[in-house]
Design a protein around this motif. Structure first.
Motif, PDB file in Angstrom:
ATOM      1  N   LEU A  36      12.461  -0.247  -4.196  1.00 53.79           N
ATOM      2  CA  LEU A  36      11.701   0.365  -5.291  1.00 53.79           C
ATOM      3  C   LEU A  36      11.724   1.878  -5.111  1.00 53.79           C
ATOM      4  O   LEU A  36      11.533   2.388  -4.013  1.00 53.79           O
ATOM      5  CB  LEU A  36      10.250  -0.131  -5.294  1.00 53.79           C
ATOM      6  CG  LEU A  36      10.008  -1.616  -5.575  1.00 53.79           C
ATOM      7  CD1 LEU A  36       8.537  -1.955  -5.417  1.00 53.79           C
ATOM      8  CD2 LEU A  36      10.499  -2.002  -6.971  1.00 53.79           C
ATOM      9  N   ASP A  37      11.962   2.587  -6.223  1.00 57.06           N
ATOM     10  CA  ASP A  37      12.170   4.025  -6.143  1.00 57.06           C
ATOM     11  C   ASP A  37      11.303   4.755  -7.180  1.00 57.06           C
ATOM     12  O   ASP A  37      11.564   4.686  -8.374  1.00 57.06           O
ATOM     13  CB  ASP A  37      13.664   4.293  -6.398  1.00 57.06           C
ATOM     14  CG  ASP A  37      14.020   5.750  -6.194  1.00 57.06           C
ATOM     15  OD1 ASP A  37      13.142   6.524  -5.782  1.00 57.06           O
ATOM     16  OD2 ASP A  37      15.190   6.105  -6.473  1.00 57.06           O
ATOM     17  N   VAL A  94       0.069   2.139 -10.720  1.00 57.76           N
ATOM     18  CA  VAL A  94       1.106   2.363  -9.715  1.00 57.76           C
ATOM     19  C   VAL A  94       1.654   3.774  -9.895  1.00 57.76           C
ATOM     20  O   VAL A  94       2.045   4.153 -10.990  1.00 57.76           O
ATOM     21  CB  VAL A  94       2.247   1.321  -9.878  1.00 57.76           C
ATOM     22  CG1 VAL A  94       3.447   1.688  -9.026  1.00 57.76           C
ATOM     23  CG2 VAL A  94       1.752  -0.076  -9.515  1.00 57.76           C
ATOM     24  N   THR A 125       9.698  -7.846  -5.089  1.00 56.93           N
ATOM     25  CA  THR A 125       9.156  -6.845  -4.163  1.00 56.93           C
ATOM     26  C   THR A 125       7.935  -6.173  -4.783  1.00 56.93           C
ATOM     27  O   THR A 125       6.893  -6.026  -4.131  1.00 56.93           O
ATOM     28  CB  THR A 125      10.240  -5.784  -3.850  1.00 56.93           C
ATOM     29  OG1 THR A 125      11.369  -6.443  -3.282  1.00 56.93           O
ATOM     30  CG2 THR A 125       9.730  -4.731  -2.893  1.00 56.93           C
ATOM     31  N   LEU A 126       8.046  -5.809  -6.040  1.00 57.35           N
ATOM     32  CA  LEU A 126       6.918  -5.172  -6.727  1.00 57.35           C
ATOM     33  C   LEU A 126       5.710  -6.107  -6.778  1.00 57.35           C
ATOM     34  O   LEU A 126       4.587  -5.705  -6.452  1.00 57.35           O
ATOM     35  CB  LEU A 126       7.338  -4.758  -8.150  1.00 57.35           C
ATOM     36  CG  LEU A 126       6.233  -4.168  -9.022  1.00 57.35           C
ATOM     37  CD1 LEU A 126       5.665  -2.891  -8.402  1.00 57.35           C
ATOM     38  CD2 LEU A 126       6.723  -3.881 -10.438  1.00 57.35           C
ATOM     39  N   LEU A 130       5.567   4.715  -6.584  1.00 59.33           N
ATOM     40  CA  LEU A 130       5.717   3.670  -5.569  1.00 59.33           C
ATOM     41  C   LEU A 130       7.154   3.595  -5.054  1.00 59.33           C
ATOM     42  O   LEU A 130       8.111   3.561  -5.815  1.00 59.33           O
ATOM     43  CB  LEU A 130       5.301   2.318  -6.173  1.00 59.33           C
ATOM     44  CG  LEU A 130       5.497   1.091  -5.280  1.00 59.33           C
ATOM     45  CD1 LEU A 130       4.608   1.176  -4.044  1.00 59.33           C
ATOM     46  CD2 LEU A 130       5.199  -0.183  -6.059  1.00 59.33           C
ATOM     47  N   GLY A 131       7.278   3.577  -3.734  1.00 60.40           N
ATOM     48  CA  GLY A 131       8.590   3.440  -3.109  1.00 60.40           C
ATOM     49  C   GLY A 131       8.575   2.385  -2.023  1.00 60.40           C
ATOM     50  O   GLY A 131       7.594   2.231  -1.299  1.00 60.40           O
ATOM     51  N   LYS A 132       9.653   1.602  -1.962  1.00 59.81           N
ATOM     52  CA  LYS A 132       9.768   0.593  -0.901  1.00 59.81           C
ATOM     53  C   LYS A 132      11.193   0.589  -0.354  1.00 59.81           C
ATOM     54  O   LYS A 132      12.165   0.479  -1.099  1.00 59.81           O
ATOM     55  CB  LYS A 132       9.430  -0.796  -1.456  1.00 59.81           C
ATOM     56  CG  LYS A 132       9.714  -1.931  -0.496  1.00 59.81           C
ATOM     57  CD  LYS A 132       8.777  -1.917   0.689  1.00 59.81           C
ATOM     58  CE  LYS A 132       9.198  -2.917   1.757  1.00 59.81           C
ATOM     59  NZ  LYS A 132       8.355  -2.836   2.958  1.00 59.81           N
ATOM     60  N   ILE A 143       3.992  -6.433  -3.455  1.00 59.60           N
ATOM     61  CA  ILE A 143       3.181  -5.250  -3.129  1.00 59.60           C
ATOM     62  C   ILE A 143       1.866  -5.291  -3.912  1.00 59.60           C
ATOM     63  O   ILE A 143       0.796  -5.027  -3.370  1.00 59.60           O
ATOM     64  CB  ILE A 143       3.974  -3.955  -3.419  1.00 59.60           C
ATOM     65  CG1 ILE A 143       5.121  -3.823  -2.411  1.00 59.60           C
ATOM     66  CG2 ILE A 143       3.058  -2.724  -3.371  1.00 59.60           C
ATOM     67  CD1 ILE A 143       6.099  -2.711  -2.696  1.00 59.60           C
ATOM     68  N   TYR A 167       4.244  -0.925   1.588  1.00 61.03           N
ATOM     69  CA  TYR A 167       5.165  -0.033   0.872  1.00 61.03           C
ATOM     70  C   TYR A 167       5.287   1.278   1.634  1.00 61.03           C
ATOM     71  O   TYR A 167       4.504   1.559   2.540  1.00 61.03           O
ATOM     72  CB  TYR A 167       4.717   0.179  -0.576  1.00 61.03           C
ATOM     73  CG  TYR A 167       3.237   0.441  -0.760  1.00 61.03           C
ATOM     74  CD1 TYR A 167       2.321  -0.612  -0.745  1.00 61.03           C
ATOM     75  CD2 TYR A 167       2.753   1.735  -0.961  1.00 61.03           C
ATOM     76  CE1 TYR A 167       0.966  -0.381  -0.918  1.00 61.03           C
ATOM     77  CE2 TYR A 167       1.394   1.969  -1.134  1.00 61.03           C
ATOM     78  CZ  TYR A 167       0.510   0.902  -1.107  1.00 61.03           C
ATOM     79  OH  TYR A 167      -0.826   1.126  -1.269  1.00 61.03           O
ATOM     80  N   ASN A 168       6.282   2.083   1.282  1.00 63.97           N
ATOM     81  CA  ASN A 168       6.563   3.304   2.041  1.00 63.97           C
ATOM     82  C   ASN A 168       6.037   4.572   1.389  1.00 63.97           C
ATOM     83  O   ASN A 168       5.853   5.582   2.057  1.00 63.97           O
ATOM     84  CB  ASN A 168       8.076   3.496   2.218  1.00 63.97           C
ATOM     85  CG  ASN A 168       8.710   2.295   2.859  1.00 63.97           C
ATOM     86  OD1 ASN A 168       9.078   1.352   2.163  1.00 63.97           O
ATOM     87  ND2 ASN A 168       8.792   2.299   4.163  1.00 63.97           N
ATOM     88  N   VAL A 214      -1.010   2.520  -5.000  1.00 67.37           N
ATOM     89  CA  VAL A 214      -1.134   1.269  -5.741  1.00 67.37           C
ATOM     90  C   VAL A 214      -2.609   0.904  -5.837  1.00 67.37           C
ATOM     91  O   VAL A 214      -3.332   0.943  -4.838  1.00 67.37           O
ATOM     92  CB  VAL A 214      -0.395   0.111  -5.018  1.00 67.37           C
ATOM     93  CG1 VAL A 214      -0.519  -1.180  -5.801  1.00 67.37           C
ATOM     94  CG2 VAL A 214       1.073   0.450  -4.804  1.00 67.37           C
TER      95      VAL A 214
END
Ligand SMILES: Nc1ncnc2c1ncn2[C@@H]1O[C@H](COP(=O)(O)OP(=O)(O)O)[C@@H](O)[C@H]1O
Ligand SMILES: [Mg+2]
Length: 314
Positions: free
Chosen positions: A35-36, A9, A60-61, A12-14, A64, A71-72, A76
Motif C-alpha cells: 500500500l502506497d 485513512v 492488506t488494506l 497509509l503505507g504498508k 489493517i 502498517y509502516n 488509520v
C-alpha cells in the motif's frame, strides 16, 4: 450524523519485507510495497466497493482496518479509534467475512458457533438473531456440522455468525466467491437490507454483478495505490459504450449503409456498438434497417471499465 466518518485513512503505507528467492541462507531481502500513500474517508451508512486486480493490496488494506496487520506509515482511524493497538475496543463492532476463511468451528453444529460468537462478543438480541436466521435463510442448517455444509450454505452461516452481534461496520472480502446464483442472490438481498438499516459496508468482490447491484461508491486499488474513488454513477460514466447483439430473421449479405458502428459476426448476427445516451434513437435505426429476430445487450460494463483501467496502469 450523515457525514460522520467511520473510517479515516491518511497516507497509509504498508511494506512487506520478504526473503528473495529460496536460498534462505543468503538472507537477501526484498521489499514489496503493498500500500502506497492511501487516502480516503468512508462515512456512516456508505456501501463501498473495494476493487482491484489480484495482488493490488485489497486484503492488506482490510487487515489493517480491522487491526490484525501492522502498517509502516500514515494514520488509520476506525470509529474514531486506531485499530492496531486497540483491537479489543473495536472488534465487537466490526463484522468480518473473509470468503476463503472461516470463523466458525469446523466440527461443531452451526448453532454452537453462533452461541460461541454471542458469548464472545455479547450484544446479541433474540429478535435480531431470528431476523438474520430467517432472512439469510439458515433455519435448516442450524443443526448441521459446519464441515458438512456446501460452500453457499457455509457462507450464509458465516454472514449470520458475524452479524449476530449487530456490528455497525461490515467488511466482506469475496463473500460470494464460488457460490451458485441462488446463494449469491440471497447474500445480495441480505446485504441490501443491512445497508438500508444504516450499516456501513466495505465489499471486495470479483463479481461485478455484486458491485453494480449493491454499491454506491467504487474505490479501485492498483499496485498499492488508490487509483479511483468515485460514486457509482461517475464510475459508470467512465465507459458508456454498449453492445447490442442483433439476431436477424434473414441472412444478411452486406451491411446497410447507415451511420452505426457495427460488425457482421455471422450471416444472421450483427453487433452494434453505441453510446448509452443515444440508445433509444439507435434502437429505432436498428428496427428500421434490420429484420430483427432477437436482441441481446452486453452487461459487462464494470468489467470493461476495470479492464481498461488495469491495462492503462500496466
Ligand atoms: N504476508 C505477506 N507477506 C509478504 N507479502 C505479502 C503478504 N500479504 C500480501 N503480500 C503481498 O502484498 C501485495 C498485496 O496483496 P493483497 O493485499 O493480498 O492483494 P489483494 O487482496 O488485492 O489480492 C501482493 O504483492 C502480495 O503478494
Ligand atoms: Mg485479497
Amino acid at each position: 450524523m450523515k457525514d460522520e466518518a467511520i473510517i479515516k485513512v491518511e497516507n497509509l503505507g504498508k511494506i512487506f519485507r520478504v526473503n528473495q528467492g529460496w536460498a534462505i541462507s543468503k538472507q537477501e531481502k526484498k521489499d514489496i510495497v503493498a500500500l502506497d500513500a492511501i487516502n480516503f474517508k468512508i462515512n456512516k451508512g456508505e456501501f463501498v466497493a473495494l476493487l482491484g486486480p489480484n495482488g493490488a493490496g485489497k486484503s492488506t488494506l482490510i487487515k489493517i482496518l480491522i487491526g490484525v496487520l501492522a502498517y509502516n506509515a500514515g494514520k488509520v482511524e476506525v470509529m474514531g479509534i486506531e485499530p492496531l493497538n486497540n483491537r479489543e475496543k473495536i472488534i465487537g463492532r466490526l463484522g468480518i467475512v473473509f470468503g476463503q476463511r472461516s470463523r466458525m468451528w469446523h466440527d461443531l453444529p452451526v448453532s454452537d458457533s453462533f452461541e460461541l460468537t454471542k458469548k464472545l462478543y455479547g450484544n446479541s438480541n433474540k429478535e435480531w438473531e431470528e431476523w438474520l436466521i430467517e432472512n439469510i435463510g439458515v433455519q435448516d442448517l442450524l443443526g448441521r456440522q459446519v464441515k458438512k455444509l456446501s460452500l453457499g450454505e457455509k457462507m450464509r452461516c458465516e454472514l449470520v455468525n458475524t452479524l449476530l452481534y449487530n456490528p455497525d461496520l461490515i467488511f466482506l472480502d469475496e463473500p460470494t466467491i464460488g457460490l451458485d446464483v441462488v446463494s449469491k442472490q440471497r447474500i445480495r438481498e441480505a446485504l441490501m437490507i443491512l445497508h438500508k438499516q444504516g450499516k456501513t459496508i466495505l465489499l471486495t468482490s470479483h463479481d461485478t454483478g455484486d458491485i453494480e447491484k449493491l454499491c454506491q461508491r467504487v474505490m479501485v486499488i492498483n499496485h498499492g495505490k488508490l487509483a479511483i474513488d468515485l460514486t457509482m454513477e461517475k464510475f459508470m460514466k467512465l465507459n458508456d459504450d454498449m453492445e447490442i447483439r442483433v439476431k436477424l430473421k434473414n441472412k444478411l449479405i452486406t451491411l446497410p449503409k447507415i451511420k452505426l458502428e457495427m460488425n457482421l459476426v455471422s450471416d444472421y448476427e450483427v453487433v452494434v456498438t453505441v453510446k448509452r445516451k443515444v440508445l433509444t434513437e439507435t434502437m429505432k435505426v436498428i428496427f428500421d434497417n434490420f429484420e430483427v429476430a432477437d436482441l441481446d445487450f452486453s452487461a459487462e460494463r464494470v468489467e470493461k471499465i476495470l479492464m481498461d483501467l488495469y491495462k492503462n496502469e500496466g
